[in-house]
Enzyme design. Structure first.
Site, PDB file in Angstrom:
ATOM      1  N   HIS A  40       0.846  -1.189   0.000  1.00  0.00           N
ATOM      2  CA  HIS A  40       0.000   0.000   0.000  1.00  0.00           C
ATOM      3  C   HIS A  40       0.882   1.239   0.000  1.00  0.00           C
ATOM      4  CE1 HIS A  40      -3.997  -1.683   0.212  1.00  0.00           C
ATOM      5  NE2 HIS A  40      -3.608  -2.527   1.155  1.00  0.00           N
ATOM      6  N   ASP A  78       0.237   6.910  -3.976  1.00  0.00           N
ATOM      7  CA  ASP A  78      -0.792   6.425  -4.907  1.00  0.00           C
ATOM      8  C   ASP A  78      -1.071   7.405  -6.039  1.00  0.00           C
ATOM      9  OD1 ASP A  78      -1.142   4.059  -3.581  1.00  0.00           O
ATOM     10  OD2 ASP A  78      -3.042   4.599  -2.640  1.00  0.00           O
TER      11      ASP A  78
END
Length: 382
Positions: A136, A167
């Protein structure tokens, strides 16, 4: 294509994008392409992604159309390849090897459409020892050195910058840059290619200026002690009397002079040039800010060159006078949201539709893209 979709605004009007449904940075990258006018067809799986998010409120699927295709069904991959044959770009965010196992990897897609730009969005990249493992944002930015820069205390833990740095900045935006560059190459030379957009690569790239400063001694390799990481008393955040905060970025001399004048701290202004007096300057600035509310300080600095701004919440931001005047935020179907960006003088991006509901556009896309196999998929998933 239908009349509706040939009349789109945006510099990417006429560009066709196939998005293999996923979560996070891949959908956001496809949303950005859609905001800029591309005809993005999201290939959703029957049953959805399983995240429990109401598709009608998933803003990263705005300006797109959706079809349902079961890639694990016998004829699923062939249907996607029919779309690929008519597309300019494909975006997928699977773990390395998954698209290949499903029959829609780069080799199969480029064999069907040699001009295709095949965009791959992953955290670790397509190769390397971590490539097959889960991850992540927080892990990606941790190993690049980016996470270690955030936080006011050199001896405390880093501050987590949501998932914006990895991200979306290091991931989505780099995928879009890569896709657009490869699209230009494909249109010039007739040659498609694979774009390997790894969040670790993009995030590391974002730190280029910091590495330059580090190399010449202008940056210490620890947090909370540098010019731009909160270590500097005239580049930081201060609490106001009502519990709000003001952000200060008075780096240049002339802006700093305006800042201390309006703050009423001219008696300690000279401490700027003496590192030993920075704690004294920080305390003086903090004490002054705690003497008034955020609204009062906002009024004091409004229209000045002091480089001071109120720290607003997500819900407050759309109401800021500057953002409101520029229509930086907009609203559709009762949902406030950022407007398409950046802006173009001749081909502005627009917010044309709300989030695409899974499978809602199957018949329309089957007609517009001339892919009759989608009707078969629609009947199977109905």
């Amino acid at each position: 294509m239908s009349t509706t979709h040939t009349a789109r605004n945006g510099p990417l009007t006429g560009v066709r994008v196939v998005e293999l449904a996923g979560i996070g940075p891949g959908p956001f990258a496809a949303m950005l392409l859609a905001d800029l006018g591309a005809d993005v067809v999201r290939v959703d799986r029957p049953g959805g992604a399983g995240l429990g998010i109401d598709p009608a409120r998933d803003l990263t699927n705005r300006n797109k159309r959706s079809v349902l295709v079961d890639l694990k069904a016998e004829d699923g991959p062939a249907t996607v390849l029919d779309l690929v044959e008519r597309a300019d770009v494909l975006v997928e965010g699977y773990r390395p090897g998954v698209a290949e196992r499903l029959g829609v990897g780069p080799e199969a897609c480029l064999a069907r459409n040699p001009r295709l730009v095949y965009g791959r969005m992953t955290g670790w990249g397509q190769d390397g020892p971590l490539a097959p493992t889960a991850g992540h944002d927080i892990g990606y930015i941790a190993i690049t050195g980016a996470l270690g820069m955030f936080g006011p205390d050199p001896d405390g833990p880093p501050t987590i910058p949501a998932n914006l740095v990895g991200d979306y900045a290091g991931g989505s935006l780099y995928l879009v840059i890569g896709v657009l560059a490869a699209l230009q190459h494909a249109r010039t030379h007739g040659e498609g290619q694979v774009v390997d957009a790894a969040i670790v690569d993009g995030t590391a790239h974002l730190t280029t200026m910091i590495h330059a400063m580090l190399a010449v001694g202008g940056w210490q390799d620890r947090r909370g002690v540098n010019l731009l990481d909160g270590g500097c008393p005239f580049y930081g955040v201060y609490e106001t009397s009502d519990g709000g905060h003001m952000a200060v970025g008075a780096l240049e001399e002339r802006f700093y002079a305006e800042f201390v004048r309006l703050l009423g701290a001219e008696d300690v202004a000279a401490a700027r040039h003496d590192l030993a007096r920075w704690p004294e300057l920080r305390k003086a600035v903090a004490d002054r800010f705690r003497s008034r509310t955020r609204e009062e300080w906002t009024a004091v600095f409004d229209g000045s060159d002091a480089c001071v701004a109120p720290v607003l919440s997500l819900r407050e931001a759309p109401g800021h006078p500057h953002l409101a005047a520029r229509a930086t935020f907009t609203e559709r179907d009762g949902i406030p949201q950022p407007a398409p960006a950046p802006r173009f003088s001749a081909t502005p991006g627009t917010l044309r539709t709300g989030p695409a509901l899974p499978g809602a556009d199957t018949a329309e896309v089957a007609r517009d893209w001339a892919v009759p196999a989608l009707h078969t998929q629609e009947s199977k998933t109905a």
